[in-house]
Design an enzyme around this catalytic site. Structure first.
Site, PDB file in Angstrom:
ATOM      1  N   SER A  15     -30.125  17.104 -11.725  1.00 50.67           N
ATOM      2  CA  SER A  15     -30.405  16.329 -12.936  1.00 50.67           C
ATOM      3  C   SER A  15     -31.447  15.272 -12.618  1.00 50.67           C
ATOM      4  CB  SER A  15     -29.138  15.653 -13.438  1.00 50.67           C
ATOM      5  OG  SER A  15     -29.488  14.632 -14.363  1.00 50.67           O
ATOM      6  N   HIS A  40     -32.018  20.178 -14.787  1.00 52.98           N
ATOM      7  CA  HIS A  40     -31.242  19.597 -15.881  1.00 52.98           C
ATOM      8  C   HIS A  40     -31.906  18.297 -16.369  1.00 52.98           C
ATOM      9  CE1 HIS A  40     -27.226  19.142 -17.842  1.00 52.98           C
ATOM     10  NE2 HIS A  40     -27.358  17.852 -17.607  1.00 52.98           N
ATOM     11  N   ASP A  42     -31.344  15.126 -18.953  1.00 53.51           N
ATOM     12  CA  ASP A  42     -30.337  14.404 -19.737  1.00 53.51           C
ATOM     13  C   ASP A  42     -31.003  13.521 -20.788  1.00 53.51           C
ATOM     14  OD1 ASP A  42     -27.736  15.110 -18.596  1.00 53.51           O
ATOM     15  OD2 ASP A  42     -28.558  14.261 -16.753  1.00 53.51           O
ATOM     16  N   MET A  44     -30.656  11.005 -23.880  1.00 50.15           N
ATOM     17  CA  MET A  44     -29.695  10.044 -24.472  1.00 50.15           C
ATOM     18  C   MET A  44     -30.425   9.193 -25.505  1.00 50.15           C
ATOM     19  SD  MET A  44     -27.686   8.837 -21.053  1.00 50.15           S
ATOM     20  CE  MET A  44     -27.406   9.950 -19.672  1.00 50.15           C
ATOM     21  N   HIS A  76     -29.850  18.785 -21.864  1.00 51.89           N
ATOM     22  CA  HIS A  76     -28.527  18.314 -22.294  1.00 51.89           C
ATOM     23  C   HIS A  76     -28.745  17.190 -23.290  1.00 51.89           C
ATOM     24  CE1 HIS A  76     -24.527  16.239 -20.876  1.00 51.89           C
ATOM     25  NE2 HIS A  76     -24.463  16.647 -22.128  1.00 51.89           N
ATOM     26  N   MET A  78     -27.557  14.429 -25.423  1.00 48.86           N
ATOM     27  CA  MET A  78     -26.489  13.474 -25.744  1.00 48.86           C
ATOM     28  C   MET A  78     -27.023  12.599 -26.873  1.00 48.86           C
ATOM     29  SD  MET A  78     -25.344  12.759 -21.828  1.00 48.86           S
ATOM     30  CE  MET A  78     -26.868  13.478 -21.223  1.00 48.86           C
ATOM     31  N   MET A 149     -17.940  18.126 -19.705  1.00 47.84           N
ATOM     32  CA  MET A 149     -18.261  16.837 -19.080  1.00 47.84           C
ATOM     33  C   MET A 149     -17.082  16.418 -18.197  1.00 47.84           C
ATOM     34  SD  MET A 149     -21.313  15.946 -19.902  1.00 47.84           S
ATOM     35  CE  MET A 149     -21.207  14.418 -18.962  1.00 47.84           C
ATOM     36  N   ASP A 184     -20.519  18.895 -15.465  1.00 45.12           N
ATOM     37  CA  ASP A 184     -21.522  17.833 -15.365  1.00 45.12           C
ATOM     38  C   ASP A 184     -20.838  16.489 -15.163  1.00 45.12           C
ATOM     39  OD1 ASP A 184     -23.726  16.204 -15.606  1.00 45.12           O
ATOM     40  OD2 ASP A 184     -24.291  16.880 -17.615  1.00 45.12           O
TER      41      ASP A 184
HETATM   42  C1  DX5 Z   1     -24.220  12.028 -17.511  1.00 45.73           C
HETATM   43  C2  DX5 Z   1     -25.223  13.171 -17.401  1.00 45.73           C
HETATM   44  C3  DX5 Z   1     -25.239  13.841 -16.097  1.00 45.73           C
HETATM   45  C4  DX5 Z   1     -25.637  12.968 -14.937  1.00 45.73           C
HETATM   46  C5  DX5 Z   1     -24.736  13.343 -13.806  1.00 45.73           C
HETATM   47  O1  DX5 Z   1     -24.092  11.614 -18.823  1.00 45.73           O
HETATM   48  O2  DX5 Z   1     -24.968  14.161 -18.389  1.00 45.73           O
HETATM   49  O3  DX5 Z   1     -26.025  15.032 -16.105  1.00 45.73           O
HETATM   50  O4  DX5 Z   1     -26.962  13.126 -14.520  1.00 45.73           O
HETATM   51  O5  DX5 Z   1     -24.899  12.423 -12.802  1.00 45.73           O
HETATM   52  P1  DX5 Z   1     -24.075  12.496 -11.446  1.00 45.73           P
HETATM   53  O6  DX5 Z   1     -24.301  13.853 -10.838  1.00 45.73           O
HETATM   54  O7  DX5 Z   1     -24.669  11.391 -10.664  1.00 45.73           O
HETATM   55  O8  DX5 Z   1     -22.621  12.288 -11.793  1.00 45.73           O
HETATM   56 ZN    ZN Z   2     -26.102  16.178 -18.182  1.00 48.04          ZN
END
Ligand code: DX5
Ligand code: ZN
Length: 230
Positions: A15, A40, A42, A44, A76, A78, A149, A184
């Site tokens: 990620s 990946h 992320d 947000m 992903h 969010m 998650m 994840d």
């Molecule tokens: C969290 C993200 C993850 C994040 C995971 O909301 O969706 O993809 O990058 O991070 P680690 O691997 O550090 O837990």
């Molecule tokens: Zn993620």
């Protein structure tokens, strides 16, 4: 490009949330050189989760080098009402797009929009969301990937919630074989084997990869821990 079989393969997906963004290209090249083929991203929005991270421009920034290596960009989302944004992420070069079932009343519609845009479609559930919320999308045939998650979405580097092991097993048992299971949050060399054994085939790892001095080497170690050579 839509390639559902890729989502059923055993892969650790780095990620870029945890990457050094001042040298994002080099960081992605490092994990691609080590063998990673699922990157990946992320996204947000400051609403569905408090932080704001990337938009389609981050997908566009990594897509060419990931595709040149034969990999896929796993986005992903969010974000609230993801169905309003999927077209922009597809245009930016996403291969797979995962939405949260908690973020829209129109899960089937959103998954269908992702599919019609030529990408594989995933649906994610937060730690307190029952796995059964994915059952109808799977039965309707619009689901390529279920994302469980294993931390609360929004931040990297959290501790994996152990309740997730049972949810992964339930998802794997409930879903058709054609649907991949992704986990994840809190995945590292110490937890990778347990999540893989519970039923996940796609393991997202952020801080455990990019927080390491050698991200490519860390990616190899987590992969070997998840699926040890016989
Ligand atoms: C969290 C993200 C993850 C994040 C995971 O909301 O969706 O993809 O990058 O991070 P680690 O691997 O550090 O837990
Ligand atoms: Zn993620």
């Amino acid at each position: 490009m839509r390639d559902p079989e890729r989502l059923r393969a055993r892969e650790v997906a780095p990620s870029i949330l945890a990457a050094d963004l001042s040298r994002l290209g080099a960081q992605v090249d490092d994990v691609l050189a080590a063998g990673a083929r699922v990157v990946h991203v992320d996204v947000m929005d400051g609403h569905f989760v408090p932080p704001i991270t990337f938009g389609p421009n981050a997908v566009a920034a990594v897509a060419d080098r990931v595709h040149a290596a034969g990999g896929i960009v796993d986005v992903h989302l969010m974000i609230e009402r993801p169905e309003r944004q999927v077209a922009d992420f597809i245009a930016a070069g996403a291969d797979s797009i995962t939405i949260h079932v908690e973020a829209t009343p129109h899960v089937h519609y959103a998954l269908q929009a992702v599919r019609e845009g030529g990408c594989t479609a995933g649906a994610a559930i937060c730690p307190a969301t029952p796995v059964t919320l994915l059952a109808d999308a799977a039965a309707a045939g619009v689901l390529d990937l279920a994302l469980c998650m294993s931390v609360n979405p929004g931040w990297g580097n959290q501790r994996l919630i152990e309740h997730s092991f049972g949810k992964l097993a339930d998802l794997r048992a409930m879903l058709p074989e054609a649907v991949g299971v992704e986990v994840d949050g809190g995945v590292n060399a110490a937890t990778a084997r347990a999540v893989a054994e519970a039923g996940a085939n796609l393991l997202v790892a952020g801080s455990a990869v990019f927080g390491a001095a050698e991200p490519g080497e860390a990616w190899r170690e987590i992969t070997a821990a998840a699926w040890p050579a016989p």
